[in-house]
Design a protein around this motif. Structure first.
Motif, short mmCIF file in Angstrom:
data_model
loop_
_atom_site.label_atom_id
_atom_site.label_comp_id
_atom_site.label_asym_id
_atom_site.label_seq_id
_atom_site.Cartn_x
_atom_site.Cartn_y
_atom_site.Cartn_z
N LYS A 14 71.36 59.62 -3.17
CA LYS A 14 70.58 58.70 -2.34
C LYS A 14 70.59 57.30 -2.94
CE LYS A 14 67.23 61.79 -0.10
NZ LYS A 14 65.79 62.17 -0.02
N VAL A 50 73.20 69.28 3.11
CA VAL A 50 72.28 69.55 4.23
C VAL A 50 71.10 68.59 4.19
CG1 VAL A 50 70.61 71.21 5.15
CG2 VAL A 50 72.91 71.96 4.54
N ASP A 51 70.54 68.38 3.00
CA ASP A 51 69.40 67.47 2.86
C ASP A 51 69.79 66.04 3.21
OD1 ASP A 51 67.80 65.43 1.05
OD2 ASP A 51 66.52 67.19 1.24
N GLU A 53 72.21 64.98 5.09
CA GLU A 53 72.49 64.84 6.52
C GLU A 53 71.20 64.85 7.32
OE1 GLU A 53 75.40 66.77 9.92
OE2 GLU A 53 74.44 68.11 8.47
N THR A 54 70.29 65.75 6.98
CA THR A 54 69.02 65.85 7.70
C THR A 54 68.24 64.56 7.62
OG1 THR A 54 68.89 68.23 7.25
CG2 THR A 54 66.83 67.11 7.81
N ASN A 55 68.32 63.89 6.48
CA ASN A 55 67.53 62.67 6.29
C ASN A 55 68.28 61.39 6.61
OD1 ASN A 55 64.83 63.55 5.18
ND2 ASN A 55 66.19 64.66 3.81
N GLY A 56 69.44 61.52 7.24
CA GLY A 56 70.13 60.35 7.78
C GLY A 56 71.01 59.57 6.83
N TYR A 57 71.36 60.15 5.69
CA TYR A 57 72.18 59.45 4.72
C TYR A 57 73.68 59.61 4.96
CZ TYR A 57 68.29 58.24 1.66
OH TYR A 57 67.14 57.68 1.14
N LYS A 59 77.04 61.54 7.44
CA LYS A 59 77.52 62.19 8.65
C LYS A 59 78.65 63.13 8.26
CE LYS A 59 76.49 58.49 11.95
NZ LYS A 59 77.07 57.55 12.96
N TRP A 71 72.92 53.75 7.58
CA TRP A 71 71.49 54.03 7.44
C TRP A 71 70.59 52.82 7.75
CZ3 TRP A 71 69.10 51.08 3.73
CH2 TRP A 71 69.91 50.54 2.74
N ASN A 76 65.89 56.35 9.32
CA ASN A 76 64.60 56.83 9.78
C ASN A 76 63.53 56.55 8.72
OD1 ASN A 76 64.96 58.84 7.75
ND2 ASN A 76 66.11 60.09 9.22
N SER A 78 62.20 58.48 6.63
CA SER A 78 62.49 59.11 5.34
C SER A 78 63.26 58.15 4.43
CB SER A 78 63.32 60.39 5.56
OG SER A 78 63.71 60.95 4.33
#
Length: 232
Positions: A14, A50-51, A53-57, A59, A71, A76, A78
Protein backbone atom coordinates in the motif's frame (compact mmCIF):
# COMPACT_ATOMS: atom_id res chain seq x y z
CA UNK A 1 -0.64 -5.76 18.62
CA UNK A 2 1.94 -7.29 16.33
CA UNK A 3 0.97 -7.40 12.65
CA UNK A 4 0.72 -10.72 10.87
CA UNK A 5 2.99 -11.46 7.93
CA UNK A 6 0.07 -10.93 5.55
CA UNK A 7 -0.78 -7.56 7.13
CA UNK A 8 2.85 -6.45 6.96
CA UNK A 9 3.09 -7.21 3.23
CA UNK A 10 -0.25 -5.51 2.56
CA UNK A 11 0.97 -2.38 4.34
CA UNK A 12 4.29 -2.36 2.49
CA UNK A 13 2.57 -2.65 -0.89
CA UNK A 14 0.00 0.00 0.00
CA UNK A 15 2.76 2.41 0.94
CA UNK A 16 4.65 1.59 -2.27
CA UNK A 17 1.53 2.39 -4.29
CA UNK A 18 0.58 5.54 -2.39
CA UNK A 19 4.15 6.86 -2.56
CA UNK A 20 4.26 6.41 -6.34
CA UNK A 21 6.87 3.66 -6.33
CA UNK A 22 4.23 1.67 -8.20
CA UNK A 23 2.26 4.07 -10.39
CA UNK A 24 -1.34 3.76 -11.66
CA UNK A 25 -1.45 1.45 -14.67
CA UNK A 26 1.91 -0.11 -13.85
CA UNK A 27 2.06 -3.89 -13.68
CA UNK A 28 2.97 -5.45 -10.36
CA UNK A 29 5.29 -8.47 -10.14
CA UNK A 30 3.54 -11.79 -10.76
CA UNK A 31 2.18 -13.82 -7.86
CA UNK A 32 5.19 -16.11 -8.08
CA UNK A 33 7.58 -13.17 -8.10
CA UNK A 34 5.84 -11.56 -5.12
CA UNK A 35 6.01 -14.83 -3.20
CA UNK A 36 9.73 -15.03 -3.91
CA UNK A 37 10.29 -11.35 -3.13
CA UNK A 38 8.72 -11.64 0.32
CA UNK A 39 9.79 -15.25 0.87
CA UNK A 40 6.26 -16.41 1.63
CA UNK A 41 3.81 -18.97 0.26
CA UNK A 42 1.44 -18.32 -2.63
CA UNK A 43 -1.49 -18.57 -0.21
CA UNK A 44 -0.16 -15.54 1.69
CA UNK A 45 0.27 -13.57 -1.54
CA UNK A 46 -3.22 -14.58 -2.67
CA UNK A 47 -4.63 -13.12 0.55
CA UNK A 48 -2.60 -9.94 0.03
CA UNK A 49 -3.88 -9.54 -3.53
CA UNK A 50 -7.50 -10.06 -2.47
CA UNK A 51 -7.18 -7.33 0.17
CA UNK A 52 -5.52 -4.86 -2.20
CA UNK A 53 -8.14 -5.44 -4.87
CA UNK A 54 -11.03 -5.17 -2.41
CA UNK A 55 -9.73 -1.85 -1.14
CA UNK A 56 -9.19 -0.33 -4.57
CA UNK A 57 -5.40 -0.46 -4.85
CA UNK A 58 -5.05 -2.88 -7.74
CA UNK A 59 -6.91 -4.32 -10.70
CA UNK A 60 -6.61 -7.94 -11.78
CA UNK A 61 -6.64 -8.61 -15.50
CA UNK A 62 -7.68 -12.30 -15.59
CA UNK A 63 -5.00 -14.72 -16.85
CA UNK A 64 -2.76 -11.75 -17.70
CA UNK A 65 -1.43 -9.49 -14.96
CA UNK A 66 -2.08 -7.34 -11.90
CA UNK A 67 -1.86 -3.58 -12.30
CA UNK A 68 -2.04 -0.60 -9.99
CA UNK A 69 -5.47 1.03 -9.98
CA UNK A 70 -6.03 4.74 -10.60
CA UNK A 71 -6.65 5.16 -6.89
CA UNK A 72 -6.64 8.96 -6.87
CA UNK A 73 -9.57 9.12 -9.30
CA UNK A 74 -11.29 5.82 -8.55
CA UNK A 75 -10.38 5.23 -4.90
CA UNK A 76 -12.58 4.95 -1.83
CA UNK A 77 -12.70 5.89 1.86
CA UNK A 78 -10.39 3.00 2.73
CA UNK A 79 -7.58 4.56 0.70
CA UNK A 80 -8.20 7.98 2.20
CA UNK A 81 -8.09 6.45 5.66
CA UNK A 82 -4.76 4.78 4.82
CA UNK A 83 -3.30 8.07 3.57
CA UNK A 84 -4.12 9.62 6.93
CA UNK A 85 -2.89 6.64 8.94
CA UNK A 86 0.44 6.46 7.12
CA UNK A 87 0.96 10.23 7.24
CA UNK A 88 1.06 10.44 3.44
CA UNK A 89 -1.48 13.16 2.71
CA UNK A 90 -0.02 15.87 0.50
CA UNK A 91 -1.12 19.50 0.86
CA UNK A 92 -3.89 19.20 -1.75
CA UNK A 93 -5.23 15.95 -0.28
CA UNK A 94 -5.21 17.45 3.22
CA UNK A 95 -7.11 20.49 1.96
CA UNK A 96 -9.65 18.25 0.23
CA UNK A 97 -10.12 16.23 3.41
CA UNK A 98 -10.62 19.29 5.60
CA UNK A 99 -13.09 20.82 3.15
CA UNK A 100 -15.08 17.58 2.95
CA UNK A 101 -15.17 17.28 6.71
CA UNK A 102 -16.41 20.85 7.08
CA UNK A 103 -19.12 20.29 4.48
CA UNK A 104 -20.26 17.12 6.23
CA UNK A 105 -20.23 18.42 9.78
CA UNK A 106 -21.89 21.76 9.10
CA UNK A 107 -24.75 19.87 7.50
CA UNK A 108 -24.84 17.41 10.39
CA UNK A 109 -24.95 20.05 13.10
CA UNK A 110 -27.81 21.89 11.36
CA UNK A 111 -29.76 18.64 11.12
CA UNK A 112 -28.91 17.81 14.73
CA UNK A 113 -30.52 21.06 15.88
CA UNK A 114 -33.69 20.00 14.06
CA UNK A 115 -33.79 16.32 14.98
CA UNK A 116 -32.04 15.66 18.31
CA UNK A 117 -34.24 14.16 21.03
CA UNK A 118 -33.98 14.85 24.76
CA UNK A 119 -32.57 11.36 25.28
CA UNK A 120 -29.86 11.91 22.68
CA UNK A 121 -28.99 15.30 24.14
CA UNK A 122 -28.70 13.68 27.56
CA UNK A 123 -26.14 11.22 26.20
CA UNK A 124 -24.25 14.09 24.53
CA UNK A 125 -24.13 16.00 27.83
CA UNK A 126 -22.85 12.90 29.62
CA UNK A 127 -20.09 12.56 27.04
CA UNK A 128 -19.06 16.19 27.58
CA UNK A 129 -18.86 15.67 31.36
CA UNK A 130 -16.47 12.74 30.84
CA UNK A 131 -14.48 14.72 28.27
CA UNK A 132 -13.89 17.63 30.66
CA UNK A 133 -12.08 15.45 33.21
CA UNK A 134 -9.67 13.76 30.77
CA UNK A 135 -5.96 14.62 30.84
CA UNK A 136 -4.45 12.01 28.50
CA UNK A 137 -3.95 13.43 24.95
CA UNK A 138 -4.83 10.12 23.29
CA UNK A 139 -8.05 9.82 25.26
CA UNK A 140 -8.81 13.48 24.59
CA UNK A 141 -8.53 12.76 20.86
CA UNK A 142 -10.83 9.79 21.33
CA UNK A 143 -13.44 11.91 23.11
CA UNK A 144 -13.22 14.53 20.39
CA UNK A 145 -13.96 11.90 17.75
CA UNK A 146 -16.83 10.56 19.84
CA UNK A 147 -18.29 14.07 20.04
CA UNK A 148 -18.16 14.62 16.30
CA UNK A 149 -19.50 11.14 15.65
CA UNK A 150 -22.37 11.87 18.05
CA UNK A 151 -23.21 15.06 16.14
CA UNK A 152 -23.37 13.07 12.90
CA UNK A 153 -25.67 10.55 14.56
CA UNK A 154 -27.88 13.33 15.94
CA UNK A 155 -28.45 14.52 12.38
CA UNK A 156 -30.68 11.50 11.88
CA UNK A 157 -28.78 10.44 8.75
CA UNK A 158 -27.25 6.99 9.23
CA UNK A 159 -24.77 7.41 6.36
CA UNK A 160 -23.21 10.56 7.87
CA UNK A 161 -22.38 8.54 10.96
CA UNK A 162 -20.83 5.77 8.86
CA UNK A 163 -18.60 8.24 7.01
CA UNK A 164 -17.34 9.81 10.24
CA UNK A 165 -16.81 6.38 11.82
CA UNK A 166 -14.65 5.32 8.88
CA UNK A 167 -11.92 7.76 9.92
CA UNK A 168 -12.01 7.01 13.64
CA UNK A 169 -8.88 4.88 14.04
CA UNK A 170 -6.71 6.72 11.54
CA UNK A 171 -7.69 10.23 12.69
CA UNK A 172 -6.43 9.82 16.26
CA UNK A 173 -2.70 10.16 15.41
CA UNK A 174 -3.53 13.23 13.32
CA UNK A 175 -5.23 15.12 16.14
CA UNK A 176 -3.87 13.81 19.44
CA UNK A 177 -0.69 15.92 19.23
CA UNK A 178 -2.44 19.26 19.58
CA UNK A 179 -4.57 17.98 22.47
CA UNK A 180 -1.38 18.02 24.56
CA UNK A 181 -1.86 21.81 24.66
CA UNK A 182 -4.21 22.69 27.53
CA UNK A 183 -5.20 26.02 25.97
CA UNK A 184 -6.19 24.28 22.76
CA UNK A 185 -8.21 21.70 24.64
CA UNK A 186 -9.93 24.41 26.69
CA UNK A 187 -11.06 26.06 23.45
CA UNK A 188 -12.32 22.74 22.11
CA UNK A 189 -14.29 22.01 25.29
CA UNK A 190 -15.85 25.47 25.20
CA UNK A 191 -16.97 25.01 21.60
CA UNK A 192 -18.32 21.54 22.31
CA UNK A 193 -20.48 23.03 25.06
CA UNK A 194 -21.62 25.90 22.83
CA UNK A 195 -22.59 23.47 20.08
CA UNK A 196 -24.49 21.26 22.51
CA UNK A 197 -26.34 24.29 23.90
CA UNK A 198 -27.27 25.51 20.42
CA UNK A 199 -28.59 22.06 19.49
CA UNK A 200 -30.62 21.94 22.71
CA UNK A 201 -32.07 25.36 21.82
CA UNK A 202 -32.81 24.08 18.30
CA UNK A 203 -30.79 27.00 16.94
CA UNK A 204 -29.29 25.56 13.76
CA UNK A 205 -27.67 28.84 12.75
CA UNK A 206 -25.84 29.19 16.07
CA UNK A 207 -24.85 25.53 16.05
CA UNK A 208 -23.39 25.91 12.56
CA UNK A 209 -21.49 29.08 13.54
CA UNK A 210 -19.91 27.39 16.56
CA UNK A 211 -19.02 24.26 14.59
CA UNK A 212 -17.40 26.37 11.87
CA UNK A 213 -15.25 28.16 14.46
CA UNK A 214 -14.25 24.83 15.98
CA UNK A 215 -13.35 23.21 12.66
CA UNK A 216 -11.45 26.22 11.34
CA UNK A 217 -9.49 26.38 14.60
CA UNK A 218 -8.56 22.72 14.19
CA UNK A 219 -7.67 23.18 10.53
CA UNK A 220 -5.23 25.96 11.39
CA UNK A 221 -3.45 23.81 13.97
CA UNK A 222 -3.33 20.74 11.73
CA UNK A 223 -1.80 22.77 8.91
CA UNK A 224 0.84 24.22 11.24
CA UNK A 225 1.71 20.77 12.54
CA UNK A 226 1.91 19.43 9.00
CA UNK A 227 4.16 22.27 7.86
CA UNK A 228 6.40 21.80 10.90
CA UNK A 229 6.68 18.08 10.19
CA UNK A 230 7.67 18.76 6.58
CA UNK A 231 10.41 21.16 7.72
CA UNK A 232 12.05 18.55 9.95
Amino acid sequence: MKKSLTETIIEELKISILSGEYKPGEKLPTLRELAELYNVSRSVINAVVVDLETNGYIKIVPTKWIEVADWENEGNLSILSDLVQYGMLNAKQLQDLLEARKFLELECVRKAAENATKEQLGRLRALLIEEETEDDPKKRARYDLLFHYAICKLSGNMVYGFIMKAFEASAIPLIETFYSDHEVYAFVLEKHQCIANAIADKDGTKAEQEMRLLLEHGETIIRKLTEKKEEI
